[in-house]
Scaffold this active site. Structure first.
Site, PDB file in Angstrom:
ATOM      1  N   GLY A  16       0.831  -1.191   0.000  1.00 47.61           N
ATOM      2  CA  GLY A  16       0.000   0.000   0.000  1.00 47.61           C
ATOM      3  C   GLY A  16       0.871   1.249   0.000  1.00 47.61           C
ATOM      4  O   GLY A  16       2.031   1.232  -0.430  1.00 47.61           O
ATOM      5  N   ASN A  45      -6.670   8.876   9.528  1.00 45.80           N
ATOM      6  CA  ASN A  45      -7.636   8.748  10.618  1.00 45.80           C
ATOM      7  C   ASN A  45      -8.235  10.104  10.988  1.00 45.80           C
ATOM      8  O   ASN A  45      -9.441  10.249  11.143  1.00 45.80           O
ATOM      9  CB  ASN A  45      -6.967   8.098  11.831  1.00 45.80           C
ATOM     10  CG  ASN A  45      -6.601   6.658  11.565  1.00 45.80           C
ATOM     11  OD1 ASN A  45      -7.438   5.777  11.585  1.00 45.80           O
ATOM     12  ND2 ASN A  45      -5.324   6.403  11.282  1.00 45.80           N
ATOM     13  N   TRP A  76       2.221   3.018   2.600  1.00 41.55           N
ATOM     14  CA  TRP A  76       3.389   2.907   3.482  1.00 41.55           C
ATOM     15  C   TRP A  76       4.310   1.784   3.021  1.00 41.55           C
ATOM     16  O   TRP A  76       5.529   1.925   3.008  1.00 41.55           O
ATOM     17  CB  TRP A  76       2.905   2.707   4.910  1.00 41.55           C
ATOM     18  CG  TRP A  76       3.901   2.778   6.034  1.00 41.55           C
ATOM     19  CD1 TRP A  76       3.820   2.058   7.194  1.00 41.55           C
ATOM     20  CD2 TRP A  76       5.069   3.605   6.189  1.00 41.55           C
ATOM     21  NE1 TRP A  76       4.862   2.387   8.035  1.00 41.55           N
ATOM     22  CE2 TRP A  76       5.647   3.330   7.437  1.00 41.55           C
ATOM     23  CE3 TRP A  76       5.688   4.554   5.360  1.00 41.55           C
ATOM     24  CZ2 TRP A  76       6.807   3.955   7.899  1.00 41.55           C
ATOM     25  CZ3 TRP A  76       6.853   5.171   5.814  1.00 41.55           C
ATOM     26  CH2 TRP A  76       7.392   4.877   7.060  1.00 41.55           C
ATOM     27  N   GLY A  77       3.743   0.675   2.591  1.00 48.55           N
ATOM     28  CA  GLY A  77       4.567  -0.436   2.101  1.00 48.55           C
ATOM     29  C   GLY A  77       5.408  -0.039   0.907  1.00 48.55           C
ATOM     30  O   GLY A  77       6.583  -0.409   0.800  1.00 48.55           O
ATOM     31  N   PHE A  89      -1.031  -7.571  -3.346  1.00 48.15           N
ATOM     32  CA  PHE A  89      -2.361  -8.149  -3.540  1.00 48.15           C
ATOM     33  C   PHE A  89      -2.829  -7.715  -4.917  1.00 48.15           C
ATOM     34  O   PHE A  89      -3.063  -6.536  -5.163  1.00 48.15           O
ATOM     35  CB  PHE A  89      -3.319  -7.661  -2.449  1.00 48.15           C
ATOM     36  CG  PHE A  89      -4.691  -8.240  -2.552  1.00 48.15           C
ATOM     37  CD1 PHE A  89      -4.952  -9.516  -2.094  1.00 48.15           C
ATOM     38  CD2 PHE A  89      -5.730  -7.514  -3.126  1.00 48.15           C
ATOM     39  CE1 PHE A  89      -6.226 -10.062  -2.193  1.00 48.15           C
ATOM     40  CE2 PHE A  89      -6.993  -8.044  -3.238  1.00 48.15           C
ATOM     41  CZ  PHE A  89      -7.246  -9.330  -2.769  1.00 48.15           C
ATOM     42  N   PHE A 115      -5.670  -7.835   7.554  1.00 48.34           N
ATOM     43  CA  PHE A 115      -5.248  -8.910   6.651  1.00 48.34           C
ATOM     44  C   PHE A 115      -4.147  -9.801   7.231  1.00 48.34           C
ATOM     45  O   PHE A 115      -3.734 -10.769   6.604  1.00 48.34           O
ATOM     46  CB  PHE A 115      -4.734  -8.311   5.326  1.00 48.34           C
ATOM     47  CG  PHE A 115      -5.733  -7.427   4.637  1.00 48.34           C
ATOM     48  CD1 PHE A 115      -7.076  -7.775   4.567  1.00 48.34           C
ATOM     49  CD2 PHE A 115      -5.345  -6.227   4.056  1.00 48.34           C
ATOM     50  CE1 PHE A 115      -8.002  -6.953   3.934  1.00 48.34           C
ATOM     51  CE2 PHE A 115      -6.256  -5.397   3.423  1.00 48.34           C
ATOM     52  CZ  PHE A 115      -7.597  -5.763   3.363  1.00 48.34           C
ATOM     53  N   LYS A 163      -0.109  -1.276  12.257  1.00 47.42           N
ATOM     54  CA  LYS A 163      -0.707  -0.548  13.368  1.00 47.42           C
ATOM     55  C   LYS A 163      -1.967  -1.269  13.843  1.00 47.42           C
ATOM     56  O   LYS A 163      -2.846  -1.566  13.062  1.00 47.42           O
ATOM     57  CB  LYS A 163      -1.081   0.878  12.943  1.00 47.42           C
ATOM     58  CG  LYS A 163       0.048   1.681  12.289  1.00 47.42           C
ATOM     59  CD  LYS A 163       1.199   1.924  13.236  1.00 47.42           C
ATOM     60  CE  LYS A 163       2.176   2.954  12.706  1.00 47.42           C
ATOM     61  NZ  LYS A 163       2.913   2.516  11.512  1.00 47.42           N
ATOM     62  N   LYS A 208      -6.997   1.453   4.222  1.00 52.09           N
ATOM     63  CA  LYS A 208      -7.906   1.096   5.298  1.00 52.09           C
ATOM     64  C   LYS A 208      -7.777   2.056   6.478  1.00 52.09           C
ATOM     65  O   LYS A 208      -6.688   2.478   6.834  1.00 52.09           O
ATOM     66  CB  LYS A 208      -7.623  -0.337   5.782  1.00 52.09           C
ATOM     67  CG  LYS A 208      -7.884  -1.412   4.724  1.00 52.09           C
ATOM     68  CD  LYS A 208      -9.356  -1.486   4.383  1.00 52.09           C
ATOM     69  CE  LYS A 208      -9.656  -2.550   3.345  1.00 52.09           C
ATOM     70  NZ  LYS A 208     -11.056  -2.530   2.918  1.00 52.09           N
ATOM     71  N   LYS A 263      -2.235   5.578  19.085  1.00 53.20           N
ATOM     72  CA  LYS A 263      -2.265   6.972  18.606  1.00 53.20           C
ATOM     73  C   LYS A 263      -3.317   7.162  17.530  1.00 53.20           C
ATOM     74  O   LYS A 263      -3.816   8.288  17.336  1.00 53.20           O
ATOM     75  CB  LYS A 263      -0.883   7.407  18.117  1.00 53.20           C
ATOM     76  CG  LYS A 263      -0.300   6.557  16.987  1.00 53.20           C
ATOM     77  CD  LYS A 263      -0.612   7.066  15.611  1.00 53.20           C
ATOM     78  CE  LYS A 263      -0.059   6.110  14.560  1.00 53.20           C
ATOM     79  NZ  LYS A 263      -0.280   6.603  13.195  1.00 53.20           N
TER      80      LYS A 263
END
EC number: 1.1.1.8
Length: 344
Positions: free
Chosen positions: A12, A272, A14-15, A43, A99, A122, A298, A206
């Site tokens: 994603g 978030n 960050w990945g 994926f 996942f 996280k 997500k 957080k």
């Protein structure tokens, strides 16, 4: 000993940013790492009429999750998880926590015996009155030593080489130094601390505080209110960690990027906070906002709030962490968002 072979599990936002760092650093430290190939598990999905793996492998860019950032050509997208980790001795887990268990089901018995891992995921794993950080879950399921990385790290900023810091909570100092070599750059400083649980928990909790900060923004309550939420949230994080986990280090909260710095950046930016503000302004449910705003990423904070609520209820500790309770009740039980600050 042979050279360490790195595999990234997750692709994603960050990945992909972490894959950029790792792809470059294995070449910089080719005495330690096999620099020929850094597989990244993707994926598989279609994007603009092509398979995402094909785009990454031909254009060296994750156009869906990290557009306009070039990845090193040694970063190779692999759609098969078991194939991606084949022969790897340094596994980097970086995916939405929803996942993880499915991935571990596939990986059990398939990883190298001498491998070690680090998790950038996280969240927390809760089963009734039991709570686990994901570094422990991975270590127990795969039988490999697992460290944790977390910090004030908005992925896009790290990817374009803006000055940032992060924290690695290590199992052994030697492993900590290995992860530092894999990730650190002149503008991405990696601090080391012997506190896997503290680093992991700060990274999870957080996100609850960031949701509360987003509610404050949606209500237009201003900077004083947001600062108060951040202070209260950091204290609840600290008290929660010290109540339910042994040997969490005091320094993790105020001296490390994983603590106060990550609270600050998550409450100023990040998904978030953004979605929580929209929840108040647009009056749409979170699952709808996630689809509309996050481009396949997500949300984490509301799910961690739910996990923490289930755990605190099982431990008969509801009410002990008022901010965590409020975020859960607003997100999941229909409590009016205007009630957020009552009783804090």
């Amino acid at each position: 000993m042979g050279k360490e072979k790195v595999a990234i599990i997750g692709s994603g936002n960050w990945g992909s940013a972490i894959a950029k760092l790792a792809g470059n650093n294995v070449k910089k430290h080719s005495d330690v790492f096999d620099d020929s190939r850094v597989p990244i598990w993707v994926f598989e999905e279609d994007y603009e009429g092509k398979k995402l793996t094909e785009i990454i492998n031909t254009e060296h860019e994750n156009k869906k999750y990290l557009p306009d950032v070039k990845l090193s050509e040694n970063v190779v997208a692999v759609p098969d998880l078991v194939e991606a980790v084949k022969g790897a001795t340094a596994l980097v887990f970086v995916m939405p926590h929803q996942f993880l268990n499915k991935c571990l089901d596939q990986l059990e018995g398939k990883v190298e015996k001498n491998a070690k891992a680090i998790t950038l995921i996280k969240g927390v794993g809760v089963e009734g009155s039991d709570i686990h950080v994901f570094a422990d879950v991975i270590q127990d399921r795969l039988g490999i030593s697992t460290s944790a990385l977390s910090g004030a790290n908005i992925a896009n900023e790290v990817a374009i080489d803006r000055f940032s810091e992060t924290t690695v909570g290590y199992r052994t100092e030697e492993e900590g130094q290995l992860w530092q070599k894999l990730f650190q750059t002149p503008n991405f400083k990696v601090q080391l601390i012997d506190d896997v649980a503290g680093v992991s928990l700060c990274g999870a909790l957080k996100n609850i505080v960031a949701v509360a900060a987003g509610f404050i923004d949606g209500l237009d309550y201003g900077n004083n209110s947001k600062a108060a939420i951040m202070r209260i949230g950091l204290l609840e994080m600290k008290h929660f960690c010290q109540e339910f986990f042994n040997d969490v280090k005091e320094e993790s909260f105020l001296q490390e990027s994983a603590g106060v710095a990550d609270v600050i950046t998550s409450c100023l930016g990040g998904r978030n906070r953004k979605c929580a503000e929209a929840f108040v302004r647009q009056k749409k449910p979170f699952d709808e906002l996630e689809k509309d705003m996050l481009n396949g990423q997500k949300l984490q904070g509301i799910h961690t709030a739910k996990d923490v609520h289930i755990f605190l209820k099982a431990r008969d500790r509801l009410g002990a962490y008022p901010l965590f309770d409020k975020v859960y009740n607003i997100s999941w039980e229909g409590l009016p968002v205007e009630k957020l600050t009552e009783g804090l």
